[in-house]
Design an enzyme around this catalytic site. Structure first.
Site, PDB file in Angstrom:
ATOM      1  N   LYS A  79       0.842  -1.194   0.000  1.00 42.84           N
ATOM      2  CA  LYS A  79       0.000   0.000   0.000  1.00 42.84           C
ATOM      3  C   LYS A  79       0.884   1.253   0.000  1.00 42.84           C
ATOM      4  O   LYS A  79       0.705   2.151  -0.797  1.00 42.84           O
ATOM      5  CB  LYS A  79      -0.913  -0.025   1.231  1.00 42.84           C
ATOM      6  CG  LYS A  79      -1.835   1.150   1.325  1.00 42.84           C
ATOM      7  CD  LYS A  79      -2.783   1.035   2.508  1.00 42.84           C
ATOM      8  CE  LYS A  79      -3.519   2.341   2.708  1.00 42.84           C
ATOM      9  NZ  LYS A  79      -4.400   2.329   3.872  1.00 42.84           N
ATOM     10  N   GLU A 133      10.734  -4.572   4.161  1.00 40.79           N
ATOM     11  CA  GLU A 133      10.735  -6.013   3.858  1.00 40.79           C
ATOM     12  C   GLU A 133      10.397  -6.247   2.390  1.00 40.79           C
ATOM     13  O   GLU A 133      11.071  -6.982   1.668  1.00 40.79           O
ATOM     14  CB  GLU A 133       9.684  -6.743   4.708  1.00 40.79           C
ATOM     15  CG  GLU A 133      10.022  -6.878   6.165  1.00 40.79           C
ATOM     16  CD  GLU A 133       9.420  -5.767   7.014  1.00 40.79           C
ATOM     17  OE1 GLU A 133       9.312  -4.612   6.506  1.00 40.79           O
ATOM     18  OE2 GLU A 133       9.093  -6.025   8.178  1.00 40.79           O
ATOM     19  N   GLY A 177      -4.772  -1.852   5.018  1.00 38.76           N
ATOM     20  CA  GLY A 177      -3.977  -2.994   4.541  1.00 38.76           C
ATOM     21  C   GLY A 177      -4.620  -4.329   4.865  1.00 38.76           C
ATOM     22  O   GLY A 177      -4.731  -5.223   4.022  1.00 38.76           O
ATOM     23  N   ARG A 178      -5.068  -4.491   6.105  1.00 41.30           N
ATOM     24  CA  ARG A 178      -5.610  -5.796   6.518  1.00 41.30           C
ATOM     25  C   ARG A 178      -7.029  -6.033   5.990  1.00 41.30           C
ATOM     26  O   ARG A 178      -7.613  -7.075   6.233  1.00 41.30           O
ATOM     27  CB  ARG A 178      -5.540  -5.949   8.035  1.00 41.30           C
ATOM     28  CG  ARG A 178      -6.159  -4.818   8.821  1.00 41.30           C
ATOM     29  CD  ARG A 178      -5.767  -4.900  10.298  1.00 41.30           C
ATOM     30  NE  ARG A 178      -6.226  -3.758  11.080  1.00 41.30           N
ATOM     31  CZ  ARG A 178      -5.567  -2.611  11.204  1.00 41.30           C
ATOM     32  NH1 ARG A 178      -4.429  -2.430  10.569  1.00 41.30           N
ATOM     33  NH2 ARG A 178      -6.051  -1.630  11.952  1.00 41.30           N
ATOM     34  N   GLU A 208      -4.329  -6.452  15.124  1.00 41.85           N
ATOM     35  CA  GLU A 208      -3.830  -5.145  14.677  1.00 41.85           C
ATOM     36  C   GLU A 208      -4.960  -4.109  14.753  1.00 41.85           C
ATOM     37  O   GLU A 208      -4.720  -2.922  14.920  1.00 41.85           O
ATOM     38  CB  GLU A 208      -3.272  -5.241  13.247  1.00 41.85           C
ATOM     39  CG  GLU A 208      -2.263  -4.144  12.932  1.00 41.85           C
ATOM     40  CD  GLU A 208      -1.569  -4.294  11.581  1.00 41.85           C
ATOM     41  OE1 GLU A 208      -2.221  -4.110  10.544  1.00 41.85           O
ATOM     42  OE2 GLU A 208      -0.359  -4.581  11.562  1.00 41.85           O
ATOM     43  N   HIS A 230      -4.421 -33.027  18.836  1.00 38.62           N
ATOM     44  CA  HIS A 230      -3.264 -33.805  19.288  1.00 38.62           C
ATOM     45  C   HIS A 230      -2.145 -32.899  19.754  1.00 38.62           C
ATOM     46  O   HIS A 230      -0.989 -33.323  19.828  1.00 38.62           O
ATOM     47  CB  HIS A 230      -2.793 -34.727  18.158  1.00 38.62           C
ATOM     48  CG  HIS A 230      -3.845 -35.722  17.783  1.00 38.62           C
ATOM     49  ND1 HIS A 230      -3.972 -36.937  18.422  1.00 38.62           N
ATOM     50  CD2 HIS A 230      -4.860 -35.647  16.897  1.00 38.62           C
ATOM     51  CE1 HIS A 230      -5.011 -37.585  17.904  1.00 38.62           C
ATOM     52  NE2 HIS A 230      -5.569 -36.825  16.988  1.00 38.62           N
ATOM     53  N   LYS A 264       9.815  -0.548  14.150  1.00 40.26           N
ATOM     54  CA  LYS A 264      10.346  -0.182  12.827  1.00 40.26           C
ATOM     55  C   LYS A 264      11.390   0.922  12.983  1.00 40.26           C
ATOM     56  O   LYS A 264      12.461   0.882  12.388  1.00 40.26           O
ATOM     57  CB  LYS A 264       9.227   0.348  11.920  1.00 40.26           C
ATOM     58  CG  LYS A 264       8.251  -0.691  11.396  1.00 40.26           C
ATOM     59  CD  LYS A 264       7.343  -0.028  10.345  1.00 40.26           C
ATOM     60  CE  LYS A 264       6.063  -0.783  10.122  1.00 40.26           C
ATOM     61  NZ  LYS A 264       5.093  -0.092   9.285  1.00 40.26           N
TER      62      LYS A 264
HETATM   63  O1  F6P Z   1       2.713  -3.917   9.926  1.00 37.76           O
HETATM   64  C1  F6P Z   1       2.112  -2.705   9.645  1.00 37.76           C
HETATM   65  C2  F6P Z   1       1.542  -2.616   8.273  1.00 37.76           C
HETATM   66  O2  F6P Z   1       1.368  -1.270   8.034  1.00 37.76           O
HETATM   67  C3  F6P Z   1       0.245  -3.380   8.079  1.00 37.76           C
HETATM   68  O3  F6P Z   1      -0.845  -2.722   8.586  1.00 37.76           O
HETATM   69  C4  F6P Z   1       0.237  -3.536   6.597  1.00 37.76           C
HETATM   70  O4  F6P Z   1      -0.705  -4.469   6.186  1.00 37.76           O
HETATM   71  C5  F6P Z   1       1.663  -3.938   6.358  1.00 37.76           C
HETATM   72  O5  F6P Z   1       2.405  -3.153   7.266  1.00 37.76           O
HETATM   73  C6  F6P Z   1       2.180  -3.785   4.978  1.00 37.76           C
HETATM   74  O6  F6P Z   1       2.117  -2.464   4.522  1.00 37.76           O
HETATM   75  P1  F6P Z   1       2.270  -2.087   3.006  1.00 37.76           P
HETATM   76  O7  F6P Z   1       1.146  -2.721   2.244  1.00 37.76           O
HETATM   77  O8  F6P Z   1       2.217  -0.590   2.962  1.00 37.76           O
HETATM   78  O9  F6P Z   1       3.585  -2.621   2.531  1.00 37.76           O
END
Ligand code: F6P
Length: 548
Positions: A206, A212, A267-268, A353, A384, A512
């Site tokens: 987003k 990452e 995002g979620r 979250e 189990h 972060k």
């Molecule tokens: O971990 C925080 C967060 O902002 C989430 O809410 C989001 O889904 C994720 O990082 C990834 O963010 P982006 O889609 O901006 O890479």
């Protein structure tokens, strides 16, 4: 929003909890032969059986009153109609617009967002058809065989969970992969199995600023260009999904191959947008549309059903009942459906979250428990592993069981074995086994009295442990869409009642921020000294271990 604990409904619930403390569900079932009919309901193809809860009709009445006190109906309407209810980010919350299958407009700051939503869906359709039909080819002219979604959090968990859940609908000859972790092992192990000539990467972010995702995407890009010896190859092997055109361009992805979404999609909550492109590529746009249809059906139910007959509201209220009145700390999600293996992980982000907050929407500290800890594994594996604690441990852990009446893989009677285990577990949790019952069993097995005395306390099940069961015909795209929307709305309702903002996530920021300085410490020569002694110690030991 006023403090929910001050409402008469909250006080009534406190009293009811006291009154119910000594009541066993097995007695409630014995007294009321219609308990299942009374406490079950259907919506959008999903049956919710909530009869195995510590509730009476009065409890439900008070819980619904509590929801009313929170102005829930007004809040639901505000969300659906594009009011900026995410106060700390000044944003509307409109994942429901992404699956608005009606002709109704949805306005954000005076602009109908539906034409843009439909336009992106149409682009997704054209693109997925081109890839699936073999019209879209890799740089060297070969058909795409592997799709790699690079993203994290909401840009990963939704796509991976839904793609896996819809495995029976995959196109033959296409294989999905998901890379999320910044651990270079994740991308390395994925790339090791792939052919650059036939691999398509979808970089989903987003913000297009998540380290990452950008680091993994850069590695993938380098791998591709090195193998195909041509920068121009990127255009046929990389597409992006983001709200940030400029950042996508800066990364080197042609923005004609970018799929947009919008700030008003969290995002979620974003799998319904182009974030679900990997899903659409694997199952086709018709199935993706069916997923949206299912969610829309649940949205309609949520928006229009009276609170007392509203499935997401009922589930949210039951969660609050245990969280705030019975001190339950966690909620276990138990899909007796292997295709939903990643559903608990998906719900962890959705729920934790969203509602893992300790200040109200106006910034005041809350003095009551909010979001529960969500966990779970598919049945029967959990049986189990950790069910021992749910049955006989000291904690109260409300459970959600999920099961399909029909299997995609109907082999012999095995699906009936799965279902019988599911129904047996909720029955066992509810009923338990009394001392008298255990004694009778051991006596019938001809055990001596000393042995019976020794074994008896270990074999007693307290029972009275609550659960919901969600039952559907088969896990098809429509049902899955409805199921996800059900939990999204459940989380929203709980957030409203707890008066927290379910749509921001400031709690992920501190780690972060600190990671940047720590990374410097790990990379720069010399001993780290600028942190607390534990962090310095970890950095320096790490360096020493590497130097050995
Ligand atoms: O971990 C925080 C967060 O902002 C989430 O809410 C989001 O889904 C994720 O990082 C990834 O963010 P982006 O889609 O901006 O890479």
């Amino acid at each position: 929003m006023s403090d929910p604990t001050l409402s008469p409904a909250w006080q009534a619930l406190k009293a009811q909890r006291k009154a119910l403390a000594k009541t066993a569900m097995r007695d409630l079932f014995a007294e009321d032969k219609k308990r299942f009919e009374r406490f079950s309901m259907s919506a959008a193809g999903i049956l919710l059986d909530y009869s195995k809860n510590r509730i009476t009709p009065d409890t439900m009445k008070s819980l619904v009153k509590l929801a009313r006190t929170s102005q829930l109906q007004t809040a639901i309407e505000a969300m659906f109609s594009g009011v900026a209810i995410n106060l700390t980010e000044h944003r509307a919350v409109l994942h429901t617009a992404l699956r608005n299958r009606s002709e109704q407009p949805v306005f954000v700051e005076g602009k109908d967002v539906m034409p843009d939503v439909r336009q992106v869906l149409a682009r997704m359709k054209r693109f997925t058809q081109a890839v699936r039909s073999g019209k879209w080819r890799g740089h060297t002219g070969k058909r795409i065989t592997d799709i790699v979604n690079i993203g994290i959090g909401g840009s990963d968990l939704g796509p991976v969970m839904v793609t896996q859940a819809l495995t029976p609908y995959w196109q033959k000859g296409l294989t999905p992969h998901f890379v999320s972790n910044v651990d270079p092992t994740h991308i390395s192990e994925t790339l090791r199995r792939l052919d650059p000539e036939t691999t398509l990467f979808i970089v989903v972010s987003k913000s297009f600023g998540t380290p990452e995702t950008l680091l993994n995407a850069q590695l993938a890009r380098r791998w591709l260009v090195t193998a195909l010896k041509d920068e121009a190859a990127v255009a046929r092997h990389f597409v992006a999904v983001s709200t940030h055109t400029e950042k996508v361009r800066a990364f080197g992805i042609d923005t004609t191959h970018m799929f947009a979404f919008w700030d008003w999609v969290g995002g979620r909550y974003s799998v319904w947008s182009a974030v679900g492109l990997s899903v659409a590529l694997m199952v086709g746009m018709d199935n993706f549309a069916a997923l949206l249809d299912g969610a829309f059906a649940m949205d309609q139910h949520f928006r229009t059903a009276p609170l007392a007959q509203n499935m997401p509201v009922i589930m949210a209220l039951l969660g609050i009942w245990y969280n705030n009145f019975w001190d339950a700390q966690s909620q276990v999600v138990l899909p007796y459906d292997q295709y939903l293996a990643r559903f608990p992980a998906y719900l962890q982000q959705l729920d934790m979250e969203s509602n893992g907050k300790s200040v109200t929407r106006t910034g005041k500290p809350v003095h009551y428990a909010t979001g529960a800890i969500i966990w779970g594994e598919p049945g029967t594996n959990g049986q189990h592993a950790f069910y021992q604690l749910i049955h006989q441990g000291t904690r109260l852990i409300p459970a959600d069981f999920l099961a399909a009446a029909e299997s995609h893989n109907p082999i012999n009677q095995q699906h009936q074995v799965l279902l019988s285990n599911c129904f047996a577990q909720s029955k066992a949790l509810m009923l338990g086994k009394t001392r008298a019952e255990v004694r009778a069993e051991l006596t019938a097995a001809n055990l001596g009295s000393a042995e019976i005395r020794m074994l008896l306390p270990h074999k007693v099940f307290p029972g009275n442990r609550p659960s919901n069961t969600l039952l559907y015909r088969k896990l098809d795209p429509h049902t899955l869409g409805a199921l996800i929307a059900l939990y999204e709305h459940k989380v929203f309702v709980q957030g409203m009642i707890w008066d927290v903002n379910s749509f921001d996530q400031w709690g992920v920021e501190l780690g972060k921020q600190l990671a940047g300085a720590i990374e410097q410490g790990l990379v720069n020569p010399g001993k780290a000294s600028g942190h607390d002694s534990s962090t310095n110690g970890l950095i320096n030991t790490c360096k020493a271990l590497r130097a050995d």
